[in-house]
Design an enzyme around this catalytic site. Structure first.
Site, PDB file in Angstrom:
ATOM      1  N   THR A   1       0.997  -1.034  -0.043  1.00  0.00           N
ATOM      2  CA  THR A   1      -0.079  -0.074  -0.028  1.00  0.00           C
ATOM      3  C   THR A   1       1.047   1.136   0.066  1.00  0.00           C
ATOM      4  OG1 THR A   1      -1.646  -1.189   1.260  1.00  0.00           O
ATOM      5  CG2 THR A   1      -2.077   1.136   0.964  1.00  0.00           C
TER       6      THR A   1
ATOM      7  N   ASP B   1       2.757   4.630   6.248  1.00  0.00           N
ATOM      8  CA  ASP B   1       3.120   3.281   6.271  1.00  0.00           C
ATOM      9  C   ASP B   1       2.021   2.295   6.463  1.00  0.00           C
ATOM     10  OD1 ASP B   1       4.785   1.177   6.702  1.00  0.00           O
ATOM     11  OD2 ASP B   1       5.738   1.906   8.639  1.00  0.00           O
ATOM     12  N   GLY B   2       1.971   1.195   6.156  1.00  0.00           N
ATOM     13  CA  GLY B   2       0.889   0.373   6.409  1.00  0.00           C
ATOM     14  C   GLY B   2       0.644  -0.439   7.641  1.00  0.00           C
TER      15      GLY B   2
ATOM     16  N   GLY C   1       4.545  -5.439  10.851  1.00  0.00           N
ATOM     17  CA  GLY C   1       5.832  -5.990  10.616  1.00  0.00           C
ATOM     18  C   GLY C   1       5.781  -7.291   9.711  1.00  0.00           C
TER      19      GLY C   1
ATOM     20  N   GLU D   1      10.639   1.129  11.244  1.00  0.00           N
ATOM     21  CA  GLU D   1       9.132   1.638  11.260  1.00  0.00           C
ATOM     22  C   GLU D   1       8.967   2.232  12.434  1.00  0.00           C
ATOM     23  OE1 GLU D   1       7.337  -1.117   7.531  1.00  0.00           O
ATOM     24  OE2 GLU D   1       6.951  -1.473   9.746  1.00  0.00           O
TER      25      GLU D   1
ATOM     26  N   LYS E   1      -7.906  -4.700   7.037  1.00  0.00           N
ATOM     27  CA  LYS E   1      -7.087  -4.543   8.366  1.00  0.00           C
ATOM     28  C   LYS E   1      -7.660  -3.944   9.624  1.00  0.00           C
ATOM     29  CE  LYS E   1      -4.232  -6.147   5.498  1.00  0.00           C
ATOM     30  NZ  LYS E   1      -2.965  -5.243   4.792  1.00  0.00           N
TER      31      LYS E   1
END
Length: 232
Positions: free
Chosen positions: A34, A87-88, A101, A109, A127
């Site tokens: 993503t 970030d995802g 992770g 991250e 998610k």
């Protein structure tokens, strides 16, 4: 949600995050599919609008992709304070606690998440969960992997050493460490569990992110656009 719809949702989330980046910003760049859509859009803006930014990638993979899209690279040493990061996440709960992770970049991250003023988490609808329950990645010192596994078991976890694909043996992180994927089942108190894992010698970082809810903005990609979730 079928595969094509999921890809479209991820693209919508990534593009929306990239459009929130402003000229002159230092941008944390996470690892994952993503986020790569966000990089794609940032590359378009750099080429088409003259957007001037510098990215701090959280993995070799993210750095390679950033260069592919023409995003200038910098480092956390040069910019210990970051304007915005993208970030995802593997899972997000209603309090904006995260499990991250899956790409084995959780340590870097979390460093970027801690350093940034604003954290954009880009995900698709799958998610978003009521209770965190995915396996929690734990980056461990190879020297201590057996002892960390024992301690995680005492916390009612079921740790499994992550094995490589197209490579014999364990996954090696960009920092030279191992990953233990630890199944705790439904996690009733993510903050407490994160603190318990952090207290284990040799456990360098875990994929629970529970301290950053106030700076997190979740961009949930949907089939026709996005919705924004935050605590503010």
């Amino acid at each position: 949600m079928n595969a094509a719809e999921q890809v479209g949702s991820k693209r919508n989330a990534g593009y929306r995050a990239a459009d929130m980046v402003e000229d002159g910003m230092i941008v944390g760049l996470g690892t994952g599919s993503t986020v790569f859509f966000a990089m794609e859009r940032l590359g378009e803006r750099i080429a088409g609008e003259g957007l001037s930014i510098a990215g701090i990638p959280t993995s070799y993979q993210a750095a390679l992709r950033a260069r592919q899209y023409g995003i200038p690279i910098t480092s956390l040493d040069e910019h210990p304070e970051i304007d915005i990061a993208i970030d995802g996440a593997d899972q997000v709960d209603p309090d904006l606690n995260l499990i991250k992770g899956r790409g084995a970049a959780l340590l870097r991250e979390k460093c970027v998440c801690d350093a940034t003023r604003r954290m954009l988490i880009v995900v698709d609808q799958t998610k978003m969960v009521d209770t965190l329950s995915a396996p929690v990645p734990v980056e461990v010192l190879p020297f201590a992997s057996a002892s960390v596994s024992r301690r995680l078991t005492l916390l009612d976890g079921r740790p499994v050493l992550r094995e490589g694909i197209k490579k014999d043996g364990p996954v090696i992180t960009d920092n030279g460490n191992f990953i233990l994927d630890c199944d705790f089942g439904a996690i009733a108190d993510p903050r407490h569990l994160e603190a318990e894992v952090a207290s284990i010698p040799g456990a360098l970082e875990c994929g629970l992110f529970t301290a950053y809810g106030e700076k997190i903005v979740v961009i949930v990609g949907e089939e026709k656009g996005c919705r924004i979730v935050s605590l503010r």
